[in-house]
Motif scaffolding. Structure first.
Motif, PDB file in Angstrom:
ATOM      1  N   SER A   1      65.939  46.918   7.716  1.00 32.52           N
ATOM      2  CA  SER A   1      64.794  47.884   7.394  1.00 32.52           C
ATOM      3  C   SER A   1      63.336  47.092   7.955  1.00 32.52           C
ATOM      4  O   SER A   1      63.446  45.610   7.317  1.00 32.52           O
ATOM      5  CB  SER A   1      64.866  48.034   6.407  1.00 32.52           C
ATOM      6  OG  SER A   1      63.322  49.932   5.973  1.00 32.52           O
ATOM      7  N   THR A   2      63.174  47.480   8.917  1.00 31.41           N
ATOM      8  CA  THR A   2      62.049  46.871   9.039  1.00 31.41           C
ATOM      9  C   THR A   2      60.348  47.214   8.030  1.00 31.41           C
ATOM     10  O   THR A   2      60.305  48.383   8.398  1.00 31.41           O
ATOM     11  CB  THR A   2      60.942  46.120  10.549  1.00 31.41           C
ATOM     12  OG1 THR A   2      62.490  45.035  10.937  1.00 31.41           O
ATOM     13  CG2 THR A   2      59.948  45.632  10.850  1.00 31.41           C
ATOM     14  N   TYR A   3      59.313  46.793   8.283  1.00 31.39           N
ATOM     15  CA  TYR A   3      57.538  47.045   7.475  1.00 31.39           C
ATOM     16  C   TYR A   3      57.078  46.203   8.900  1.00 31.39           C
ATOM     17  O   TYR A   3      56.663  44.707   8.059  1.00 31.39           O
ATOM     18  CB  TYR A   3      57.399  46.985   6.303  1.00 31.39           C
ATOM     19  CG  TYR A   3      56.536  47.697   5.725  1.00 31.39           C
ATOM     20  CD1 TYR A   3      55.897  49.012   5.521  1.00 31.39           C
ATOM     21  CD2 TYR A   3      55.485  46.361   5.082  1.00 31.39           C
ATOM     22  CE1 TYR A   3      54.919  49.163   4.877  1.00 31.39           C
ATOM     23  CE2 TYR A   3      54.048  46.913   5.104  1.00 31.39           C
ATOM     24  CZ  TYR A   3      53.816  48.439   4.448  1.00 31.39           C
ATOM     25  OH  TYR A   3      52.871  48.651   4.840  1.00 31.39           O
ATOM     26  N   THR A   4      55.797  47.203   8.530  1.00 34.01           N
ATOM     27  CA  THR A   4      54.616  46.342   9.550  1.00 34.01           C
ATOM     28  C   THR A   4      53.836  46.909   8.580  1.00 34.01           C
ATOM     29  O   THR A   4      53.396  48.083   8.427  1.00 34.01           O
ATOM     30  CB  THR A   4      55.179  47.169  11.663  1.00 34.01           C
ATOM     31  OG1 THR A   4      56.111  46.606  11.505  1.00 34.01           O
ATOM     32  CG2 THR A   4      53.687  45.966  11.378  1.00 34.01           C
ATOM     33  N   ALA A   5      52.794  46.046   8.330  1.00 35.02           N
ATOM     34  CA  ALA A   5      51.199  46.608   7.292  1.00 35.02           C
ATOM     35  C   ALA A   5      50.746  47.487   8.107  1.00 35.02           C
ATOM     36  O   ALA A   5      50.222  46.815   9.590  1.00 35.02           O
ATOM     37  CB  ALA A   5      51.331  45.213   6.594  1.00 35.02           C
ATOM     38  N   PRO A   6      49.739  48.056   7.772  1.00 33.69           N
ATOM     39  CA  PRO A   6      48.700  48.837   8.537  1.00 33.69           C
ATOM     40  C   PRO A   6      47.704  48.289   8.842  1.00 33.69           C
ATOM     41  O   PRO A   6      47.668  46.900   8.132  1.00 33.69           O
ATOM     42  CB  PRO A   6      48.351  49.994   7.829  1.00 33.69           C
ATOM     43  CG  PRO A   6      49.245  49.921   5.944  1.00 33.69           C
ATOM     44  CD  PRO A   6      50.092  48.739   6.333  1.00 33.69           C
ATOM     45  N   ALA A   7      46.776  47.579  10.192  1.00 30.05           N
ATOM     46  CA  ALA A   7      46.004  46.729  10.035  1.00 30.05           C
ATOM     47  C   ALA A   7      44.379  47.368   8.592  1.00 30.05           C
ATOM     48  O   ALA A   7      44.141  46.398   8.612  1.00 30.05           O
ATOM     49  CB  ALA A   7      44.442  47.603  11.022  1.00 30.05           C
ATOM     50  N   SER A   8      44.221  48.833   8.388  1.00 26.98           N
ATOM     51  CA  SER A   8      43.416  48.523   7.067  1.00 26.98           C
ATOM     52  C   SER A   8      44.513  49.359   5.449  1.00 26.98           C
ATOM     53  O   SER A   8      45.655  50.422   6.608  1.00 26.98           O
ATOM     54  CB  SER A   8      42.308  49.199   7.026  1.00 26.98           C
ATOM     55  OG  SER A   8      42.727  50.585   7.359  1.00 26.98           O
TER      56      SER A   8
ATOM     57  N   GLN B   1      51.120  42.099   9.499  1.00 29.93           N
ATOM     58  CA  GLN B   1      51.931  41.505   8.931  1.00 29.93           C
ATOM     59  C   GLN B   1      53.866  42.188   8.772  1.00 29.93           C
ATOM     60  O   GLN B   1      54.208  43.048   8.529  1.00 29.93           O
ATOM     61  CB  GLN B   1      52.022  40.600   7.609  1.00 29.93           C
ATOM     62  CG  GLN B   1      53.371  39.758   7.436  1.00 29.93           C
ATOM     63  CD  GLN B   1      53.182  39.372   6.225  1.00 29.93           C
ATOM     64  OE1 GLN B   1      52.273  39.966   5.119  1.00 29.93           O
ATOM     65  NE2 GLN B   1      54.227  38.320   5.440  1.00 29.93           N
ATOM     66  N   VAL B   2      54.581  41.514  10.049  1.00 27.55           N
ATOM     67  CA  VAL B   2      55.389  42.357  10.203  1.00 27.55           C
ATOM     68  C   VAL B   2      56.488  41.574   9.389  1.00 27.55           C
ATOM     69  O   VAL B   2      56.854  40.181   8.877  1.00 27.55           O
ATOM     70  CB  VAL B   2      56.386  42.118  11.746  1.00 27.55           C
ATOM     71  CG1 VAL B   2      57.788  42.327  12.238  1.00 27.55           C
ATOM     72  CG2 VAL B   2      55.266  43.140  12.186  1.00 27.55           C
ATOM     73  N   ILE B   3      57.292  42.243   8.382  1.00 24.10           N
ATOM     74  CA  ILE B   3      58.482  41.669   7.443  1.00 24.10           C
ATOM     75  C   ILE B   3      60.045  42.464   7.388  1.00 24.10           C
ATOM     76  O   ILE B   3      59.577  44.196   7.816  1.00 24.10           O
ATOM     77  CB  ILE B   3      57.916  42.128   5.688  1.00 24.10           C
ATOM     78  CG1 ILE B   3      56.603  41.661   5.398  1.00 24.10           C
ATOM     79  CG2 ILE B   3      59.077  41.375   4.876  1.00 24.10           C
ATOM     80  CD1 ILE B   3      55.703  41.889   4.329  1.00 24.10           C
ATOM     81  N   THR B   4      60.933  42.240   7.760  1.00 26.62           N
ATOM     82  CA  THR B   4      61.956  42.905   8.053  1.00 26.62           C
ATOM     83  C   THR B   4      63.127  42.066   7.660  1.00 26.62           C
ATOM     84  O   THR B   4      63.478  41.032   6.833  1.00 26.62           O
ATOM     85  CB  THR B   4      62.808  42.261   9.281  1.00 26.62           C
ATOM     86  OG1 THR B   4      61.559  42.579  10.296  1.00 26.62           O
ATOM     87  CG2 THR B   4      64.171  43.182   9.347  1.00 26.62           C
ATOM     88  N   LEU B   5      63.988  43.204   5.760  1.00 30.65           N
ATOM     89  CA  LEU B   5      65.346  42.894   4.833  1.00 30.65           C
ATOM     90  C   LEU B   5      66.370  43.169   5.926  1.00 30.65           C
ATOM     91  O   LEU B   5      66.672  44.405   6.510  1.00 30.65           O
ATOM     92  CB  LEU B   5      64.743  43.767   4.240  1.00 30.65           C
ATOM     93  CG  LEU B   5      65.904  43.212   2.792  1.00 30.65           C
ATOM     94  CD1 LEU B   5      66.085  42.208   2.080  1.00 30.65           C
ATOM     95  CD2 LEU B   5      66.297  45.060   1.955  1.00 30.65           C
TER      96      LEU B   5
END
Length: 153
Positions: free
Chosen positions: A34-41, A142-146
């Motif tokens: 699963s990947t989470y990409t934080a939004p710009a705001s 920021q892109v975070i992948t588990l």
């Protein structure tokens, strides 16, 4: 506090019968990613959670094959990996300030080993993987992948 969403072995008969743990003998490895990409705001702040998704009931995580991968983020920002019952069951708070990856906890090095179980009580449900933000907010974009390796059968 806000929440954010990210994208059978049998033993020989004995008295009483015992089940061999699948991560100990011939379990087929399956993958959860699963990947989470934080939004710009509106990025996750301290004490916010990222919900990665659910593992199947009966899954046993293989920590050394599993990892949290991340691009560079905010100084002092940390994430853990756990579930509703134990926030850091799989990974203690780890800095995600600079790009890298961190293996999840290894039961052979003293980390807890457990089998997910079903529960209608969300407070004890340990099938849903979550991370809690600490130290500082997650960086914009920021892109975070588990990636989690687990055995089920």
């Amino acid at each position: 506090m806000a929440n954010f969403n990210a994208d059978n072995a049998a033993a020989k008969a004995s008295t009483p019968p015992t089940r061999v743990k699948v991560n100990k003998q011939h379990g087929r490895i399956r993958w959860f990613e699963s990947t989470y990409t934080a939004p710009a705001s509106g990025t996750p702040q301290i004490a916010d959670t990222i919900t990665w998704g659910d593992l199947p009931v009966g899954a046993r995580v293989i920590g050394p094959l599993s990892s949290l991968n991340y691009s560079a983020g905010t100084a002092s920002s940390t994430l853990n990996v756990g579930d509703a019952a134990s926030a850091a069951r799989h990974l203690a708070a780890t800095s995600v300030a600079s790009a890298g990856n961190t293996a999840l906890a290894n039961p052979s090095n003293g980390a807890a080993s457990f089998e997910t179980s079903d529960s209608s009580d969300a407070a004890t449900n340990n099938c849903r993987l979550i991370s809690t933000v600490a130290g500082a907010a997650i960086a914009a974009n920021q892109v975070i992948t588990l990636r989690v390796a687990y055995v089920l059968d």
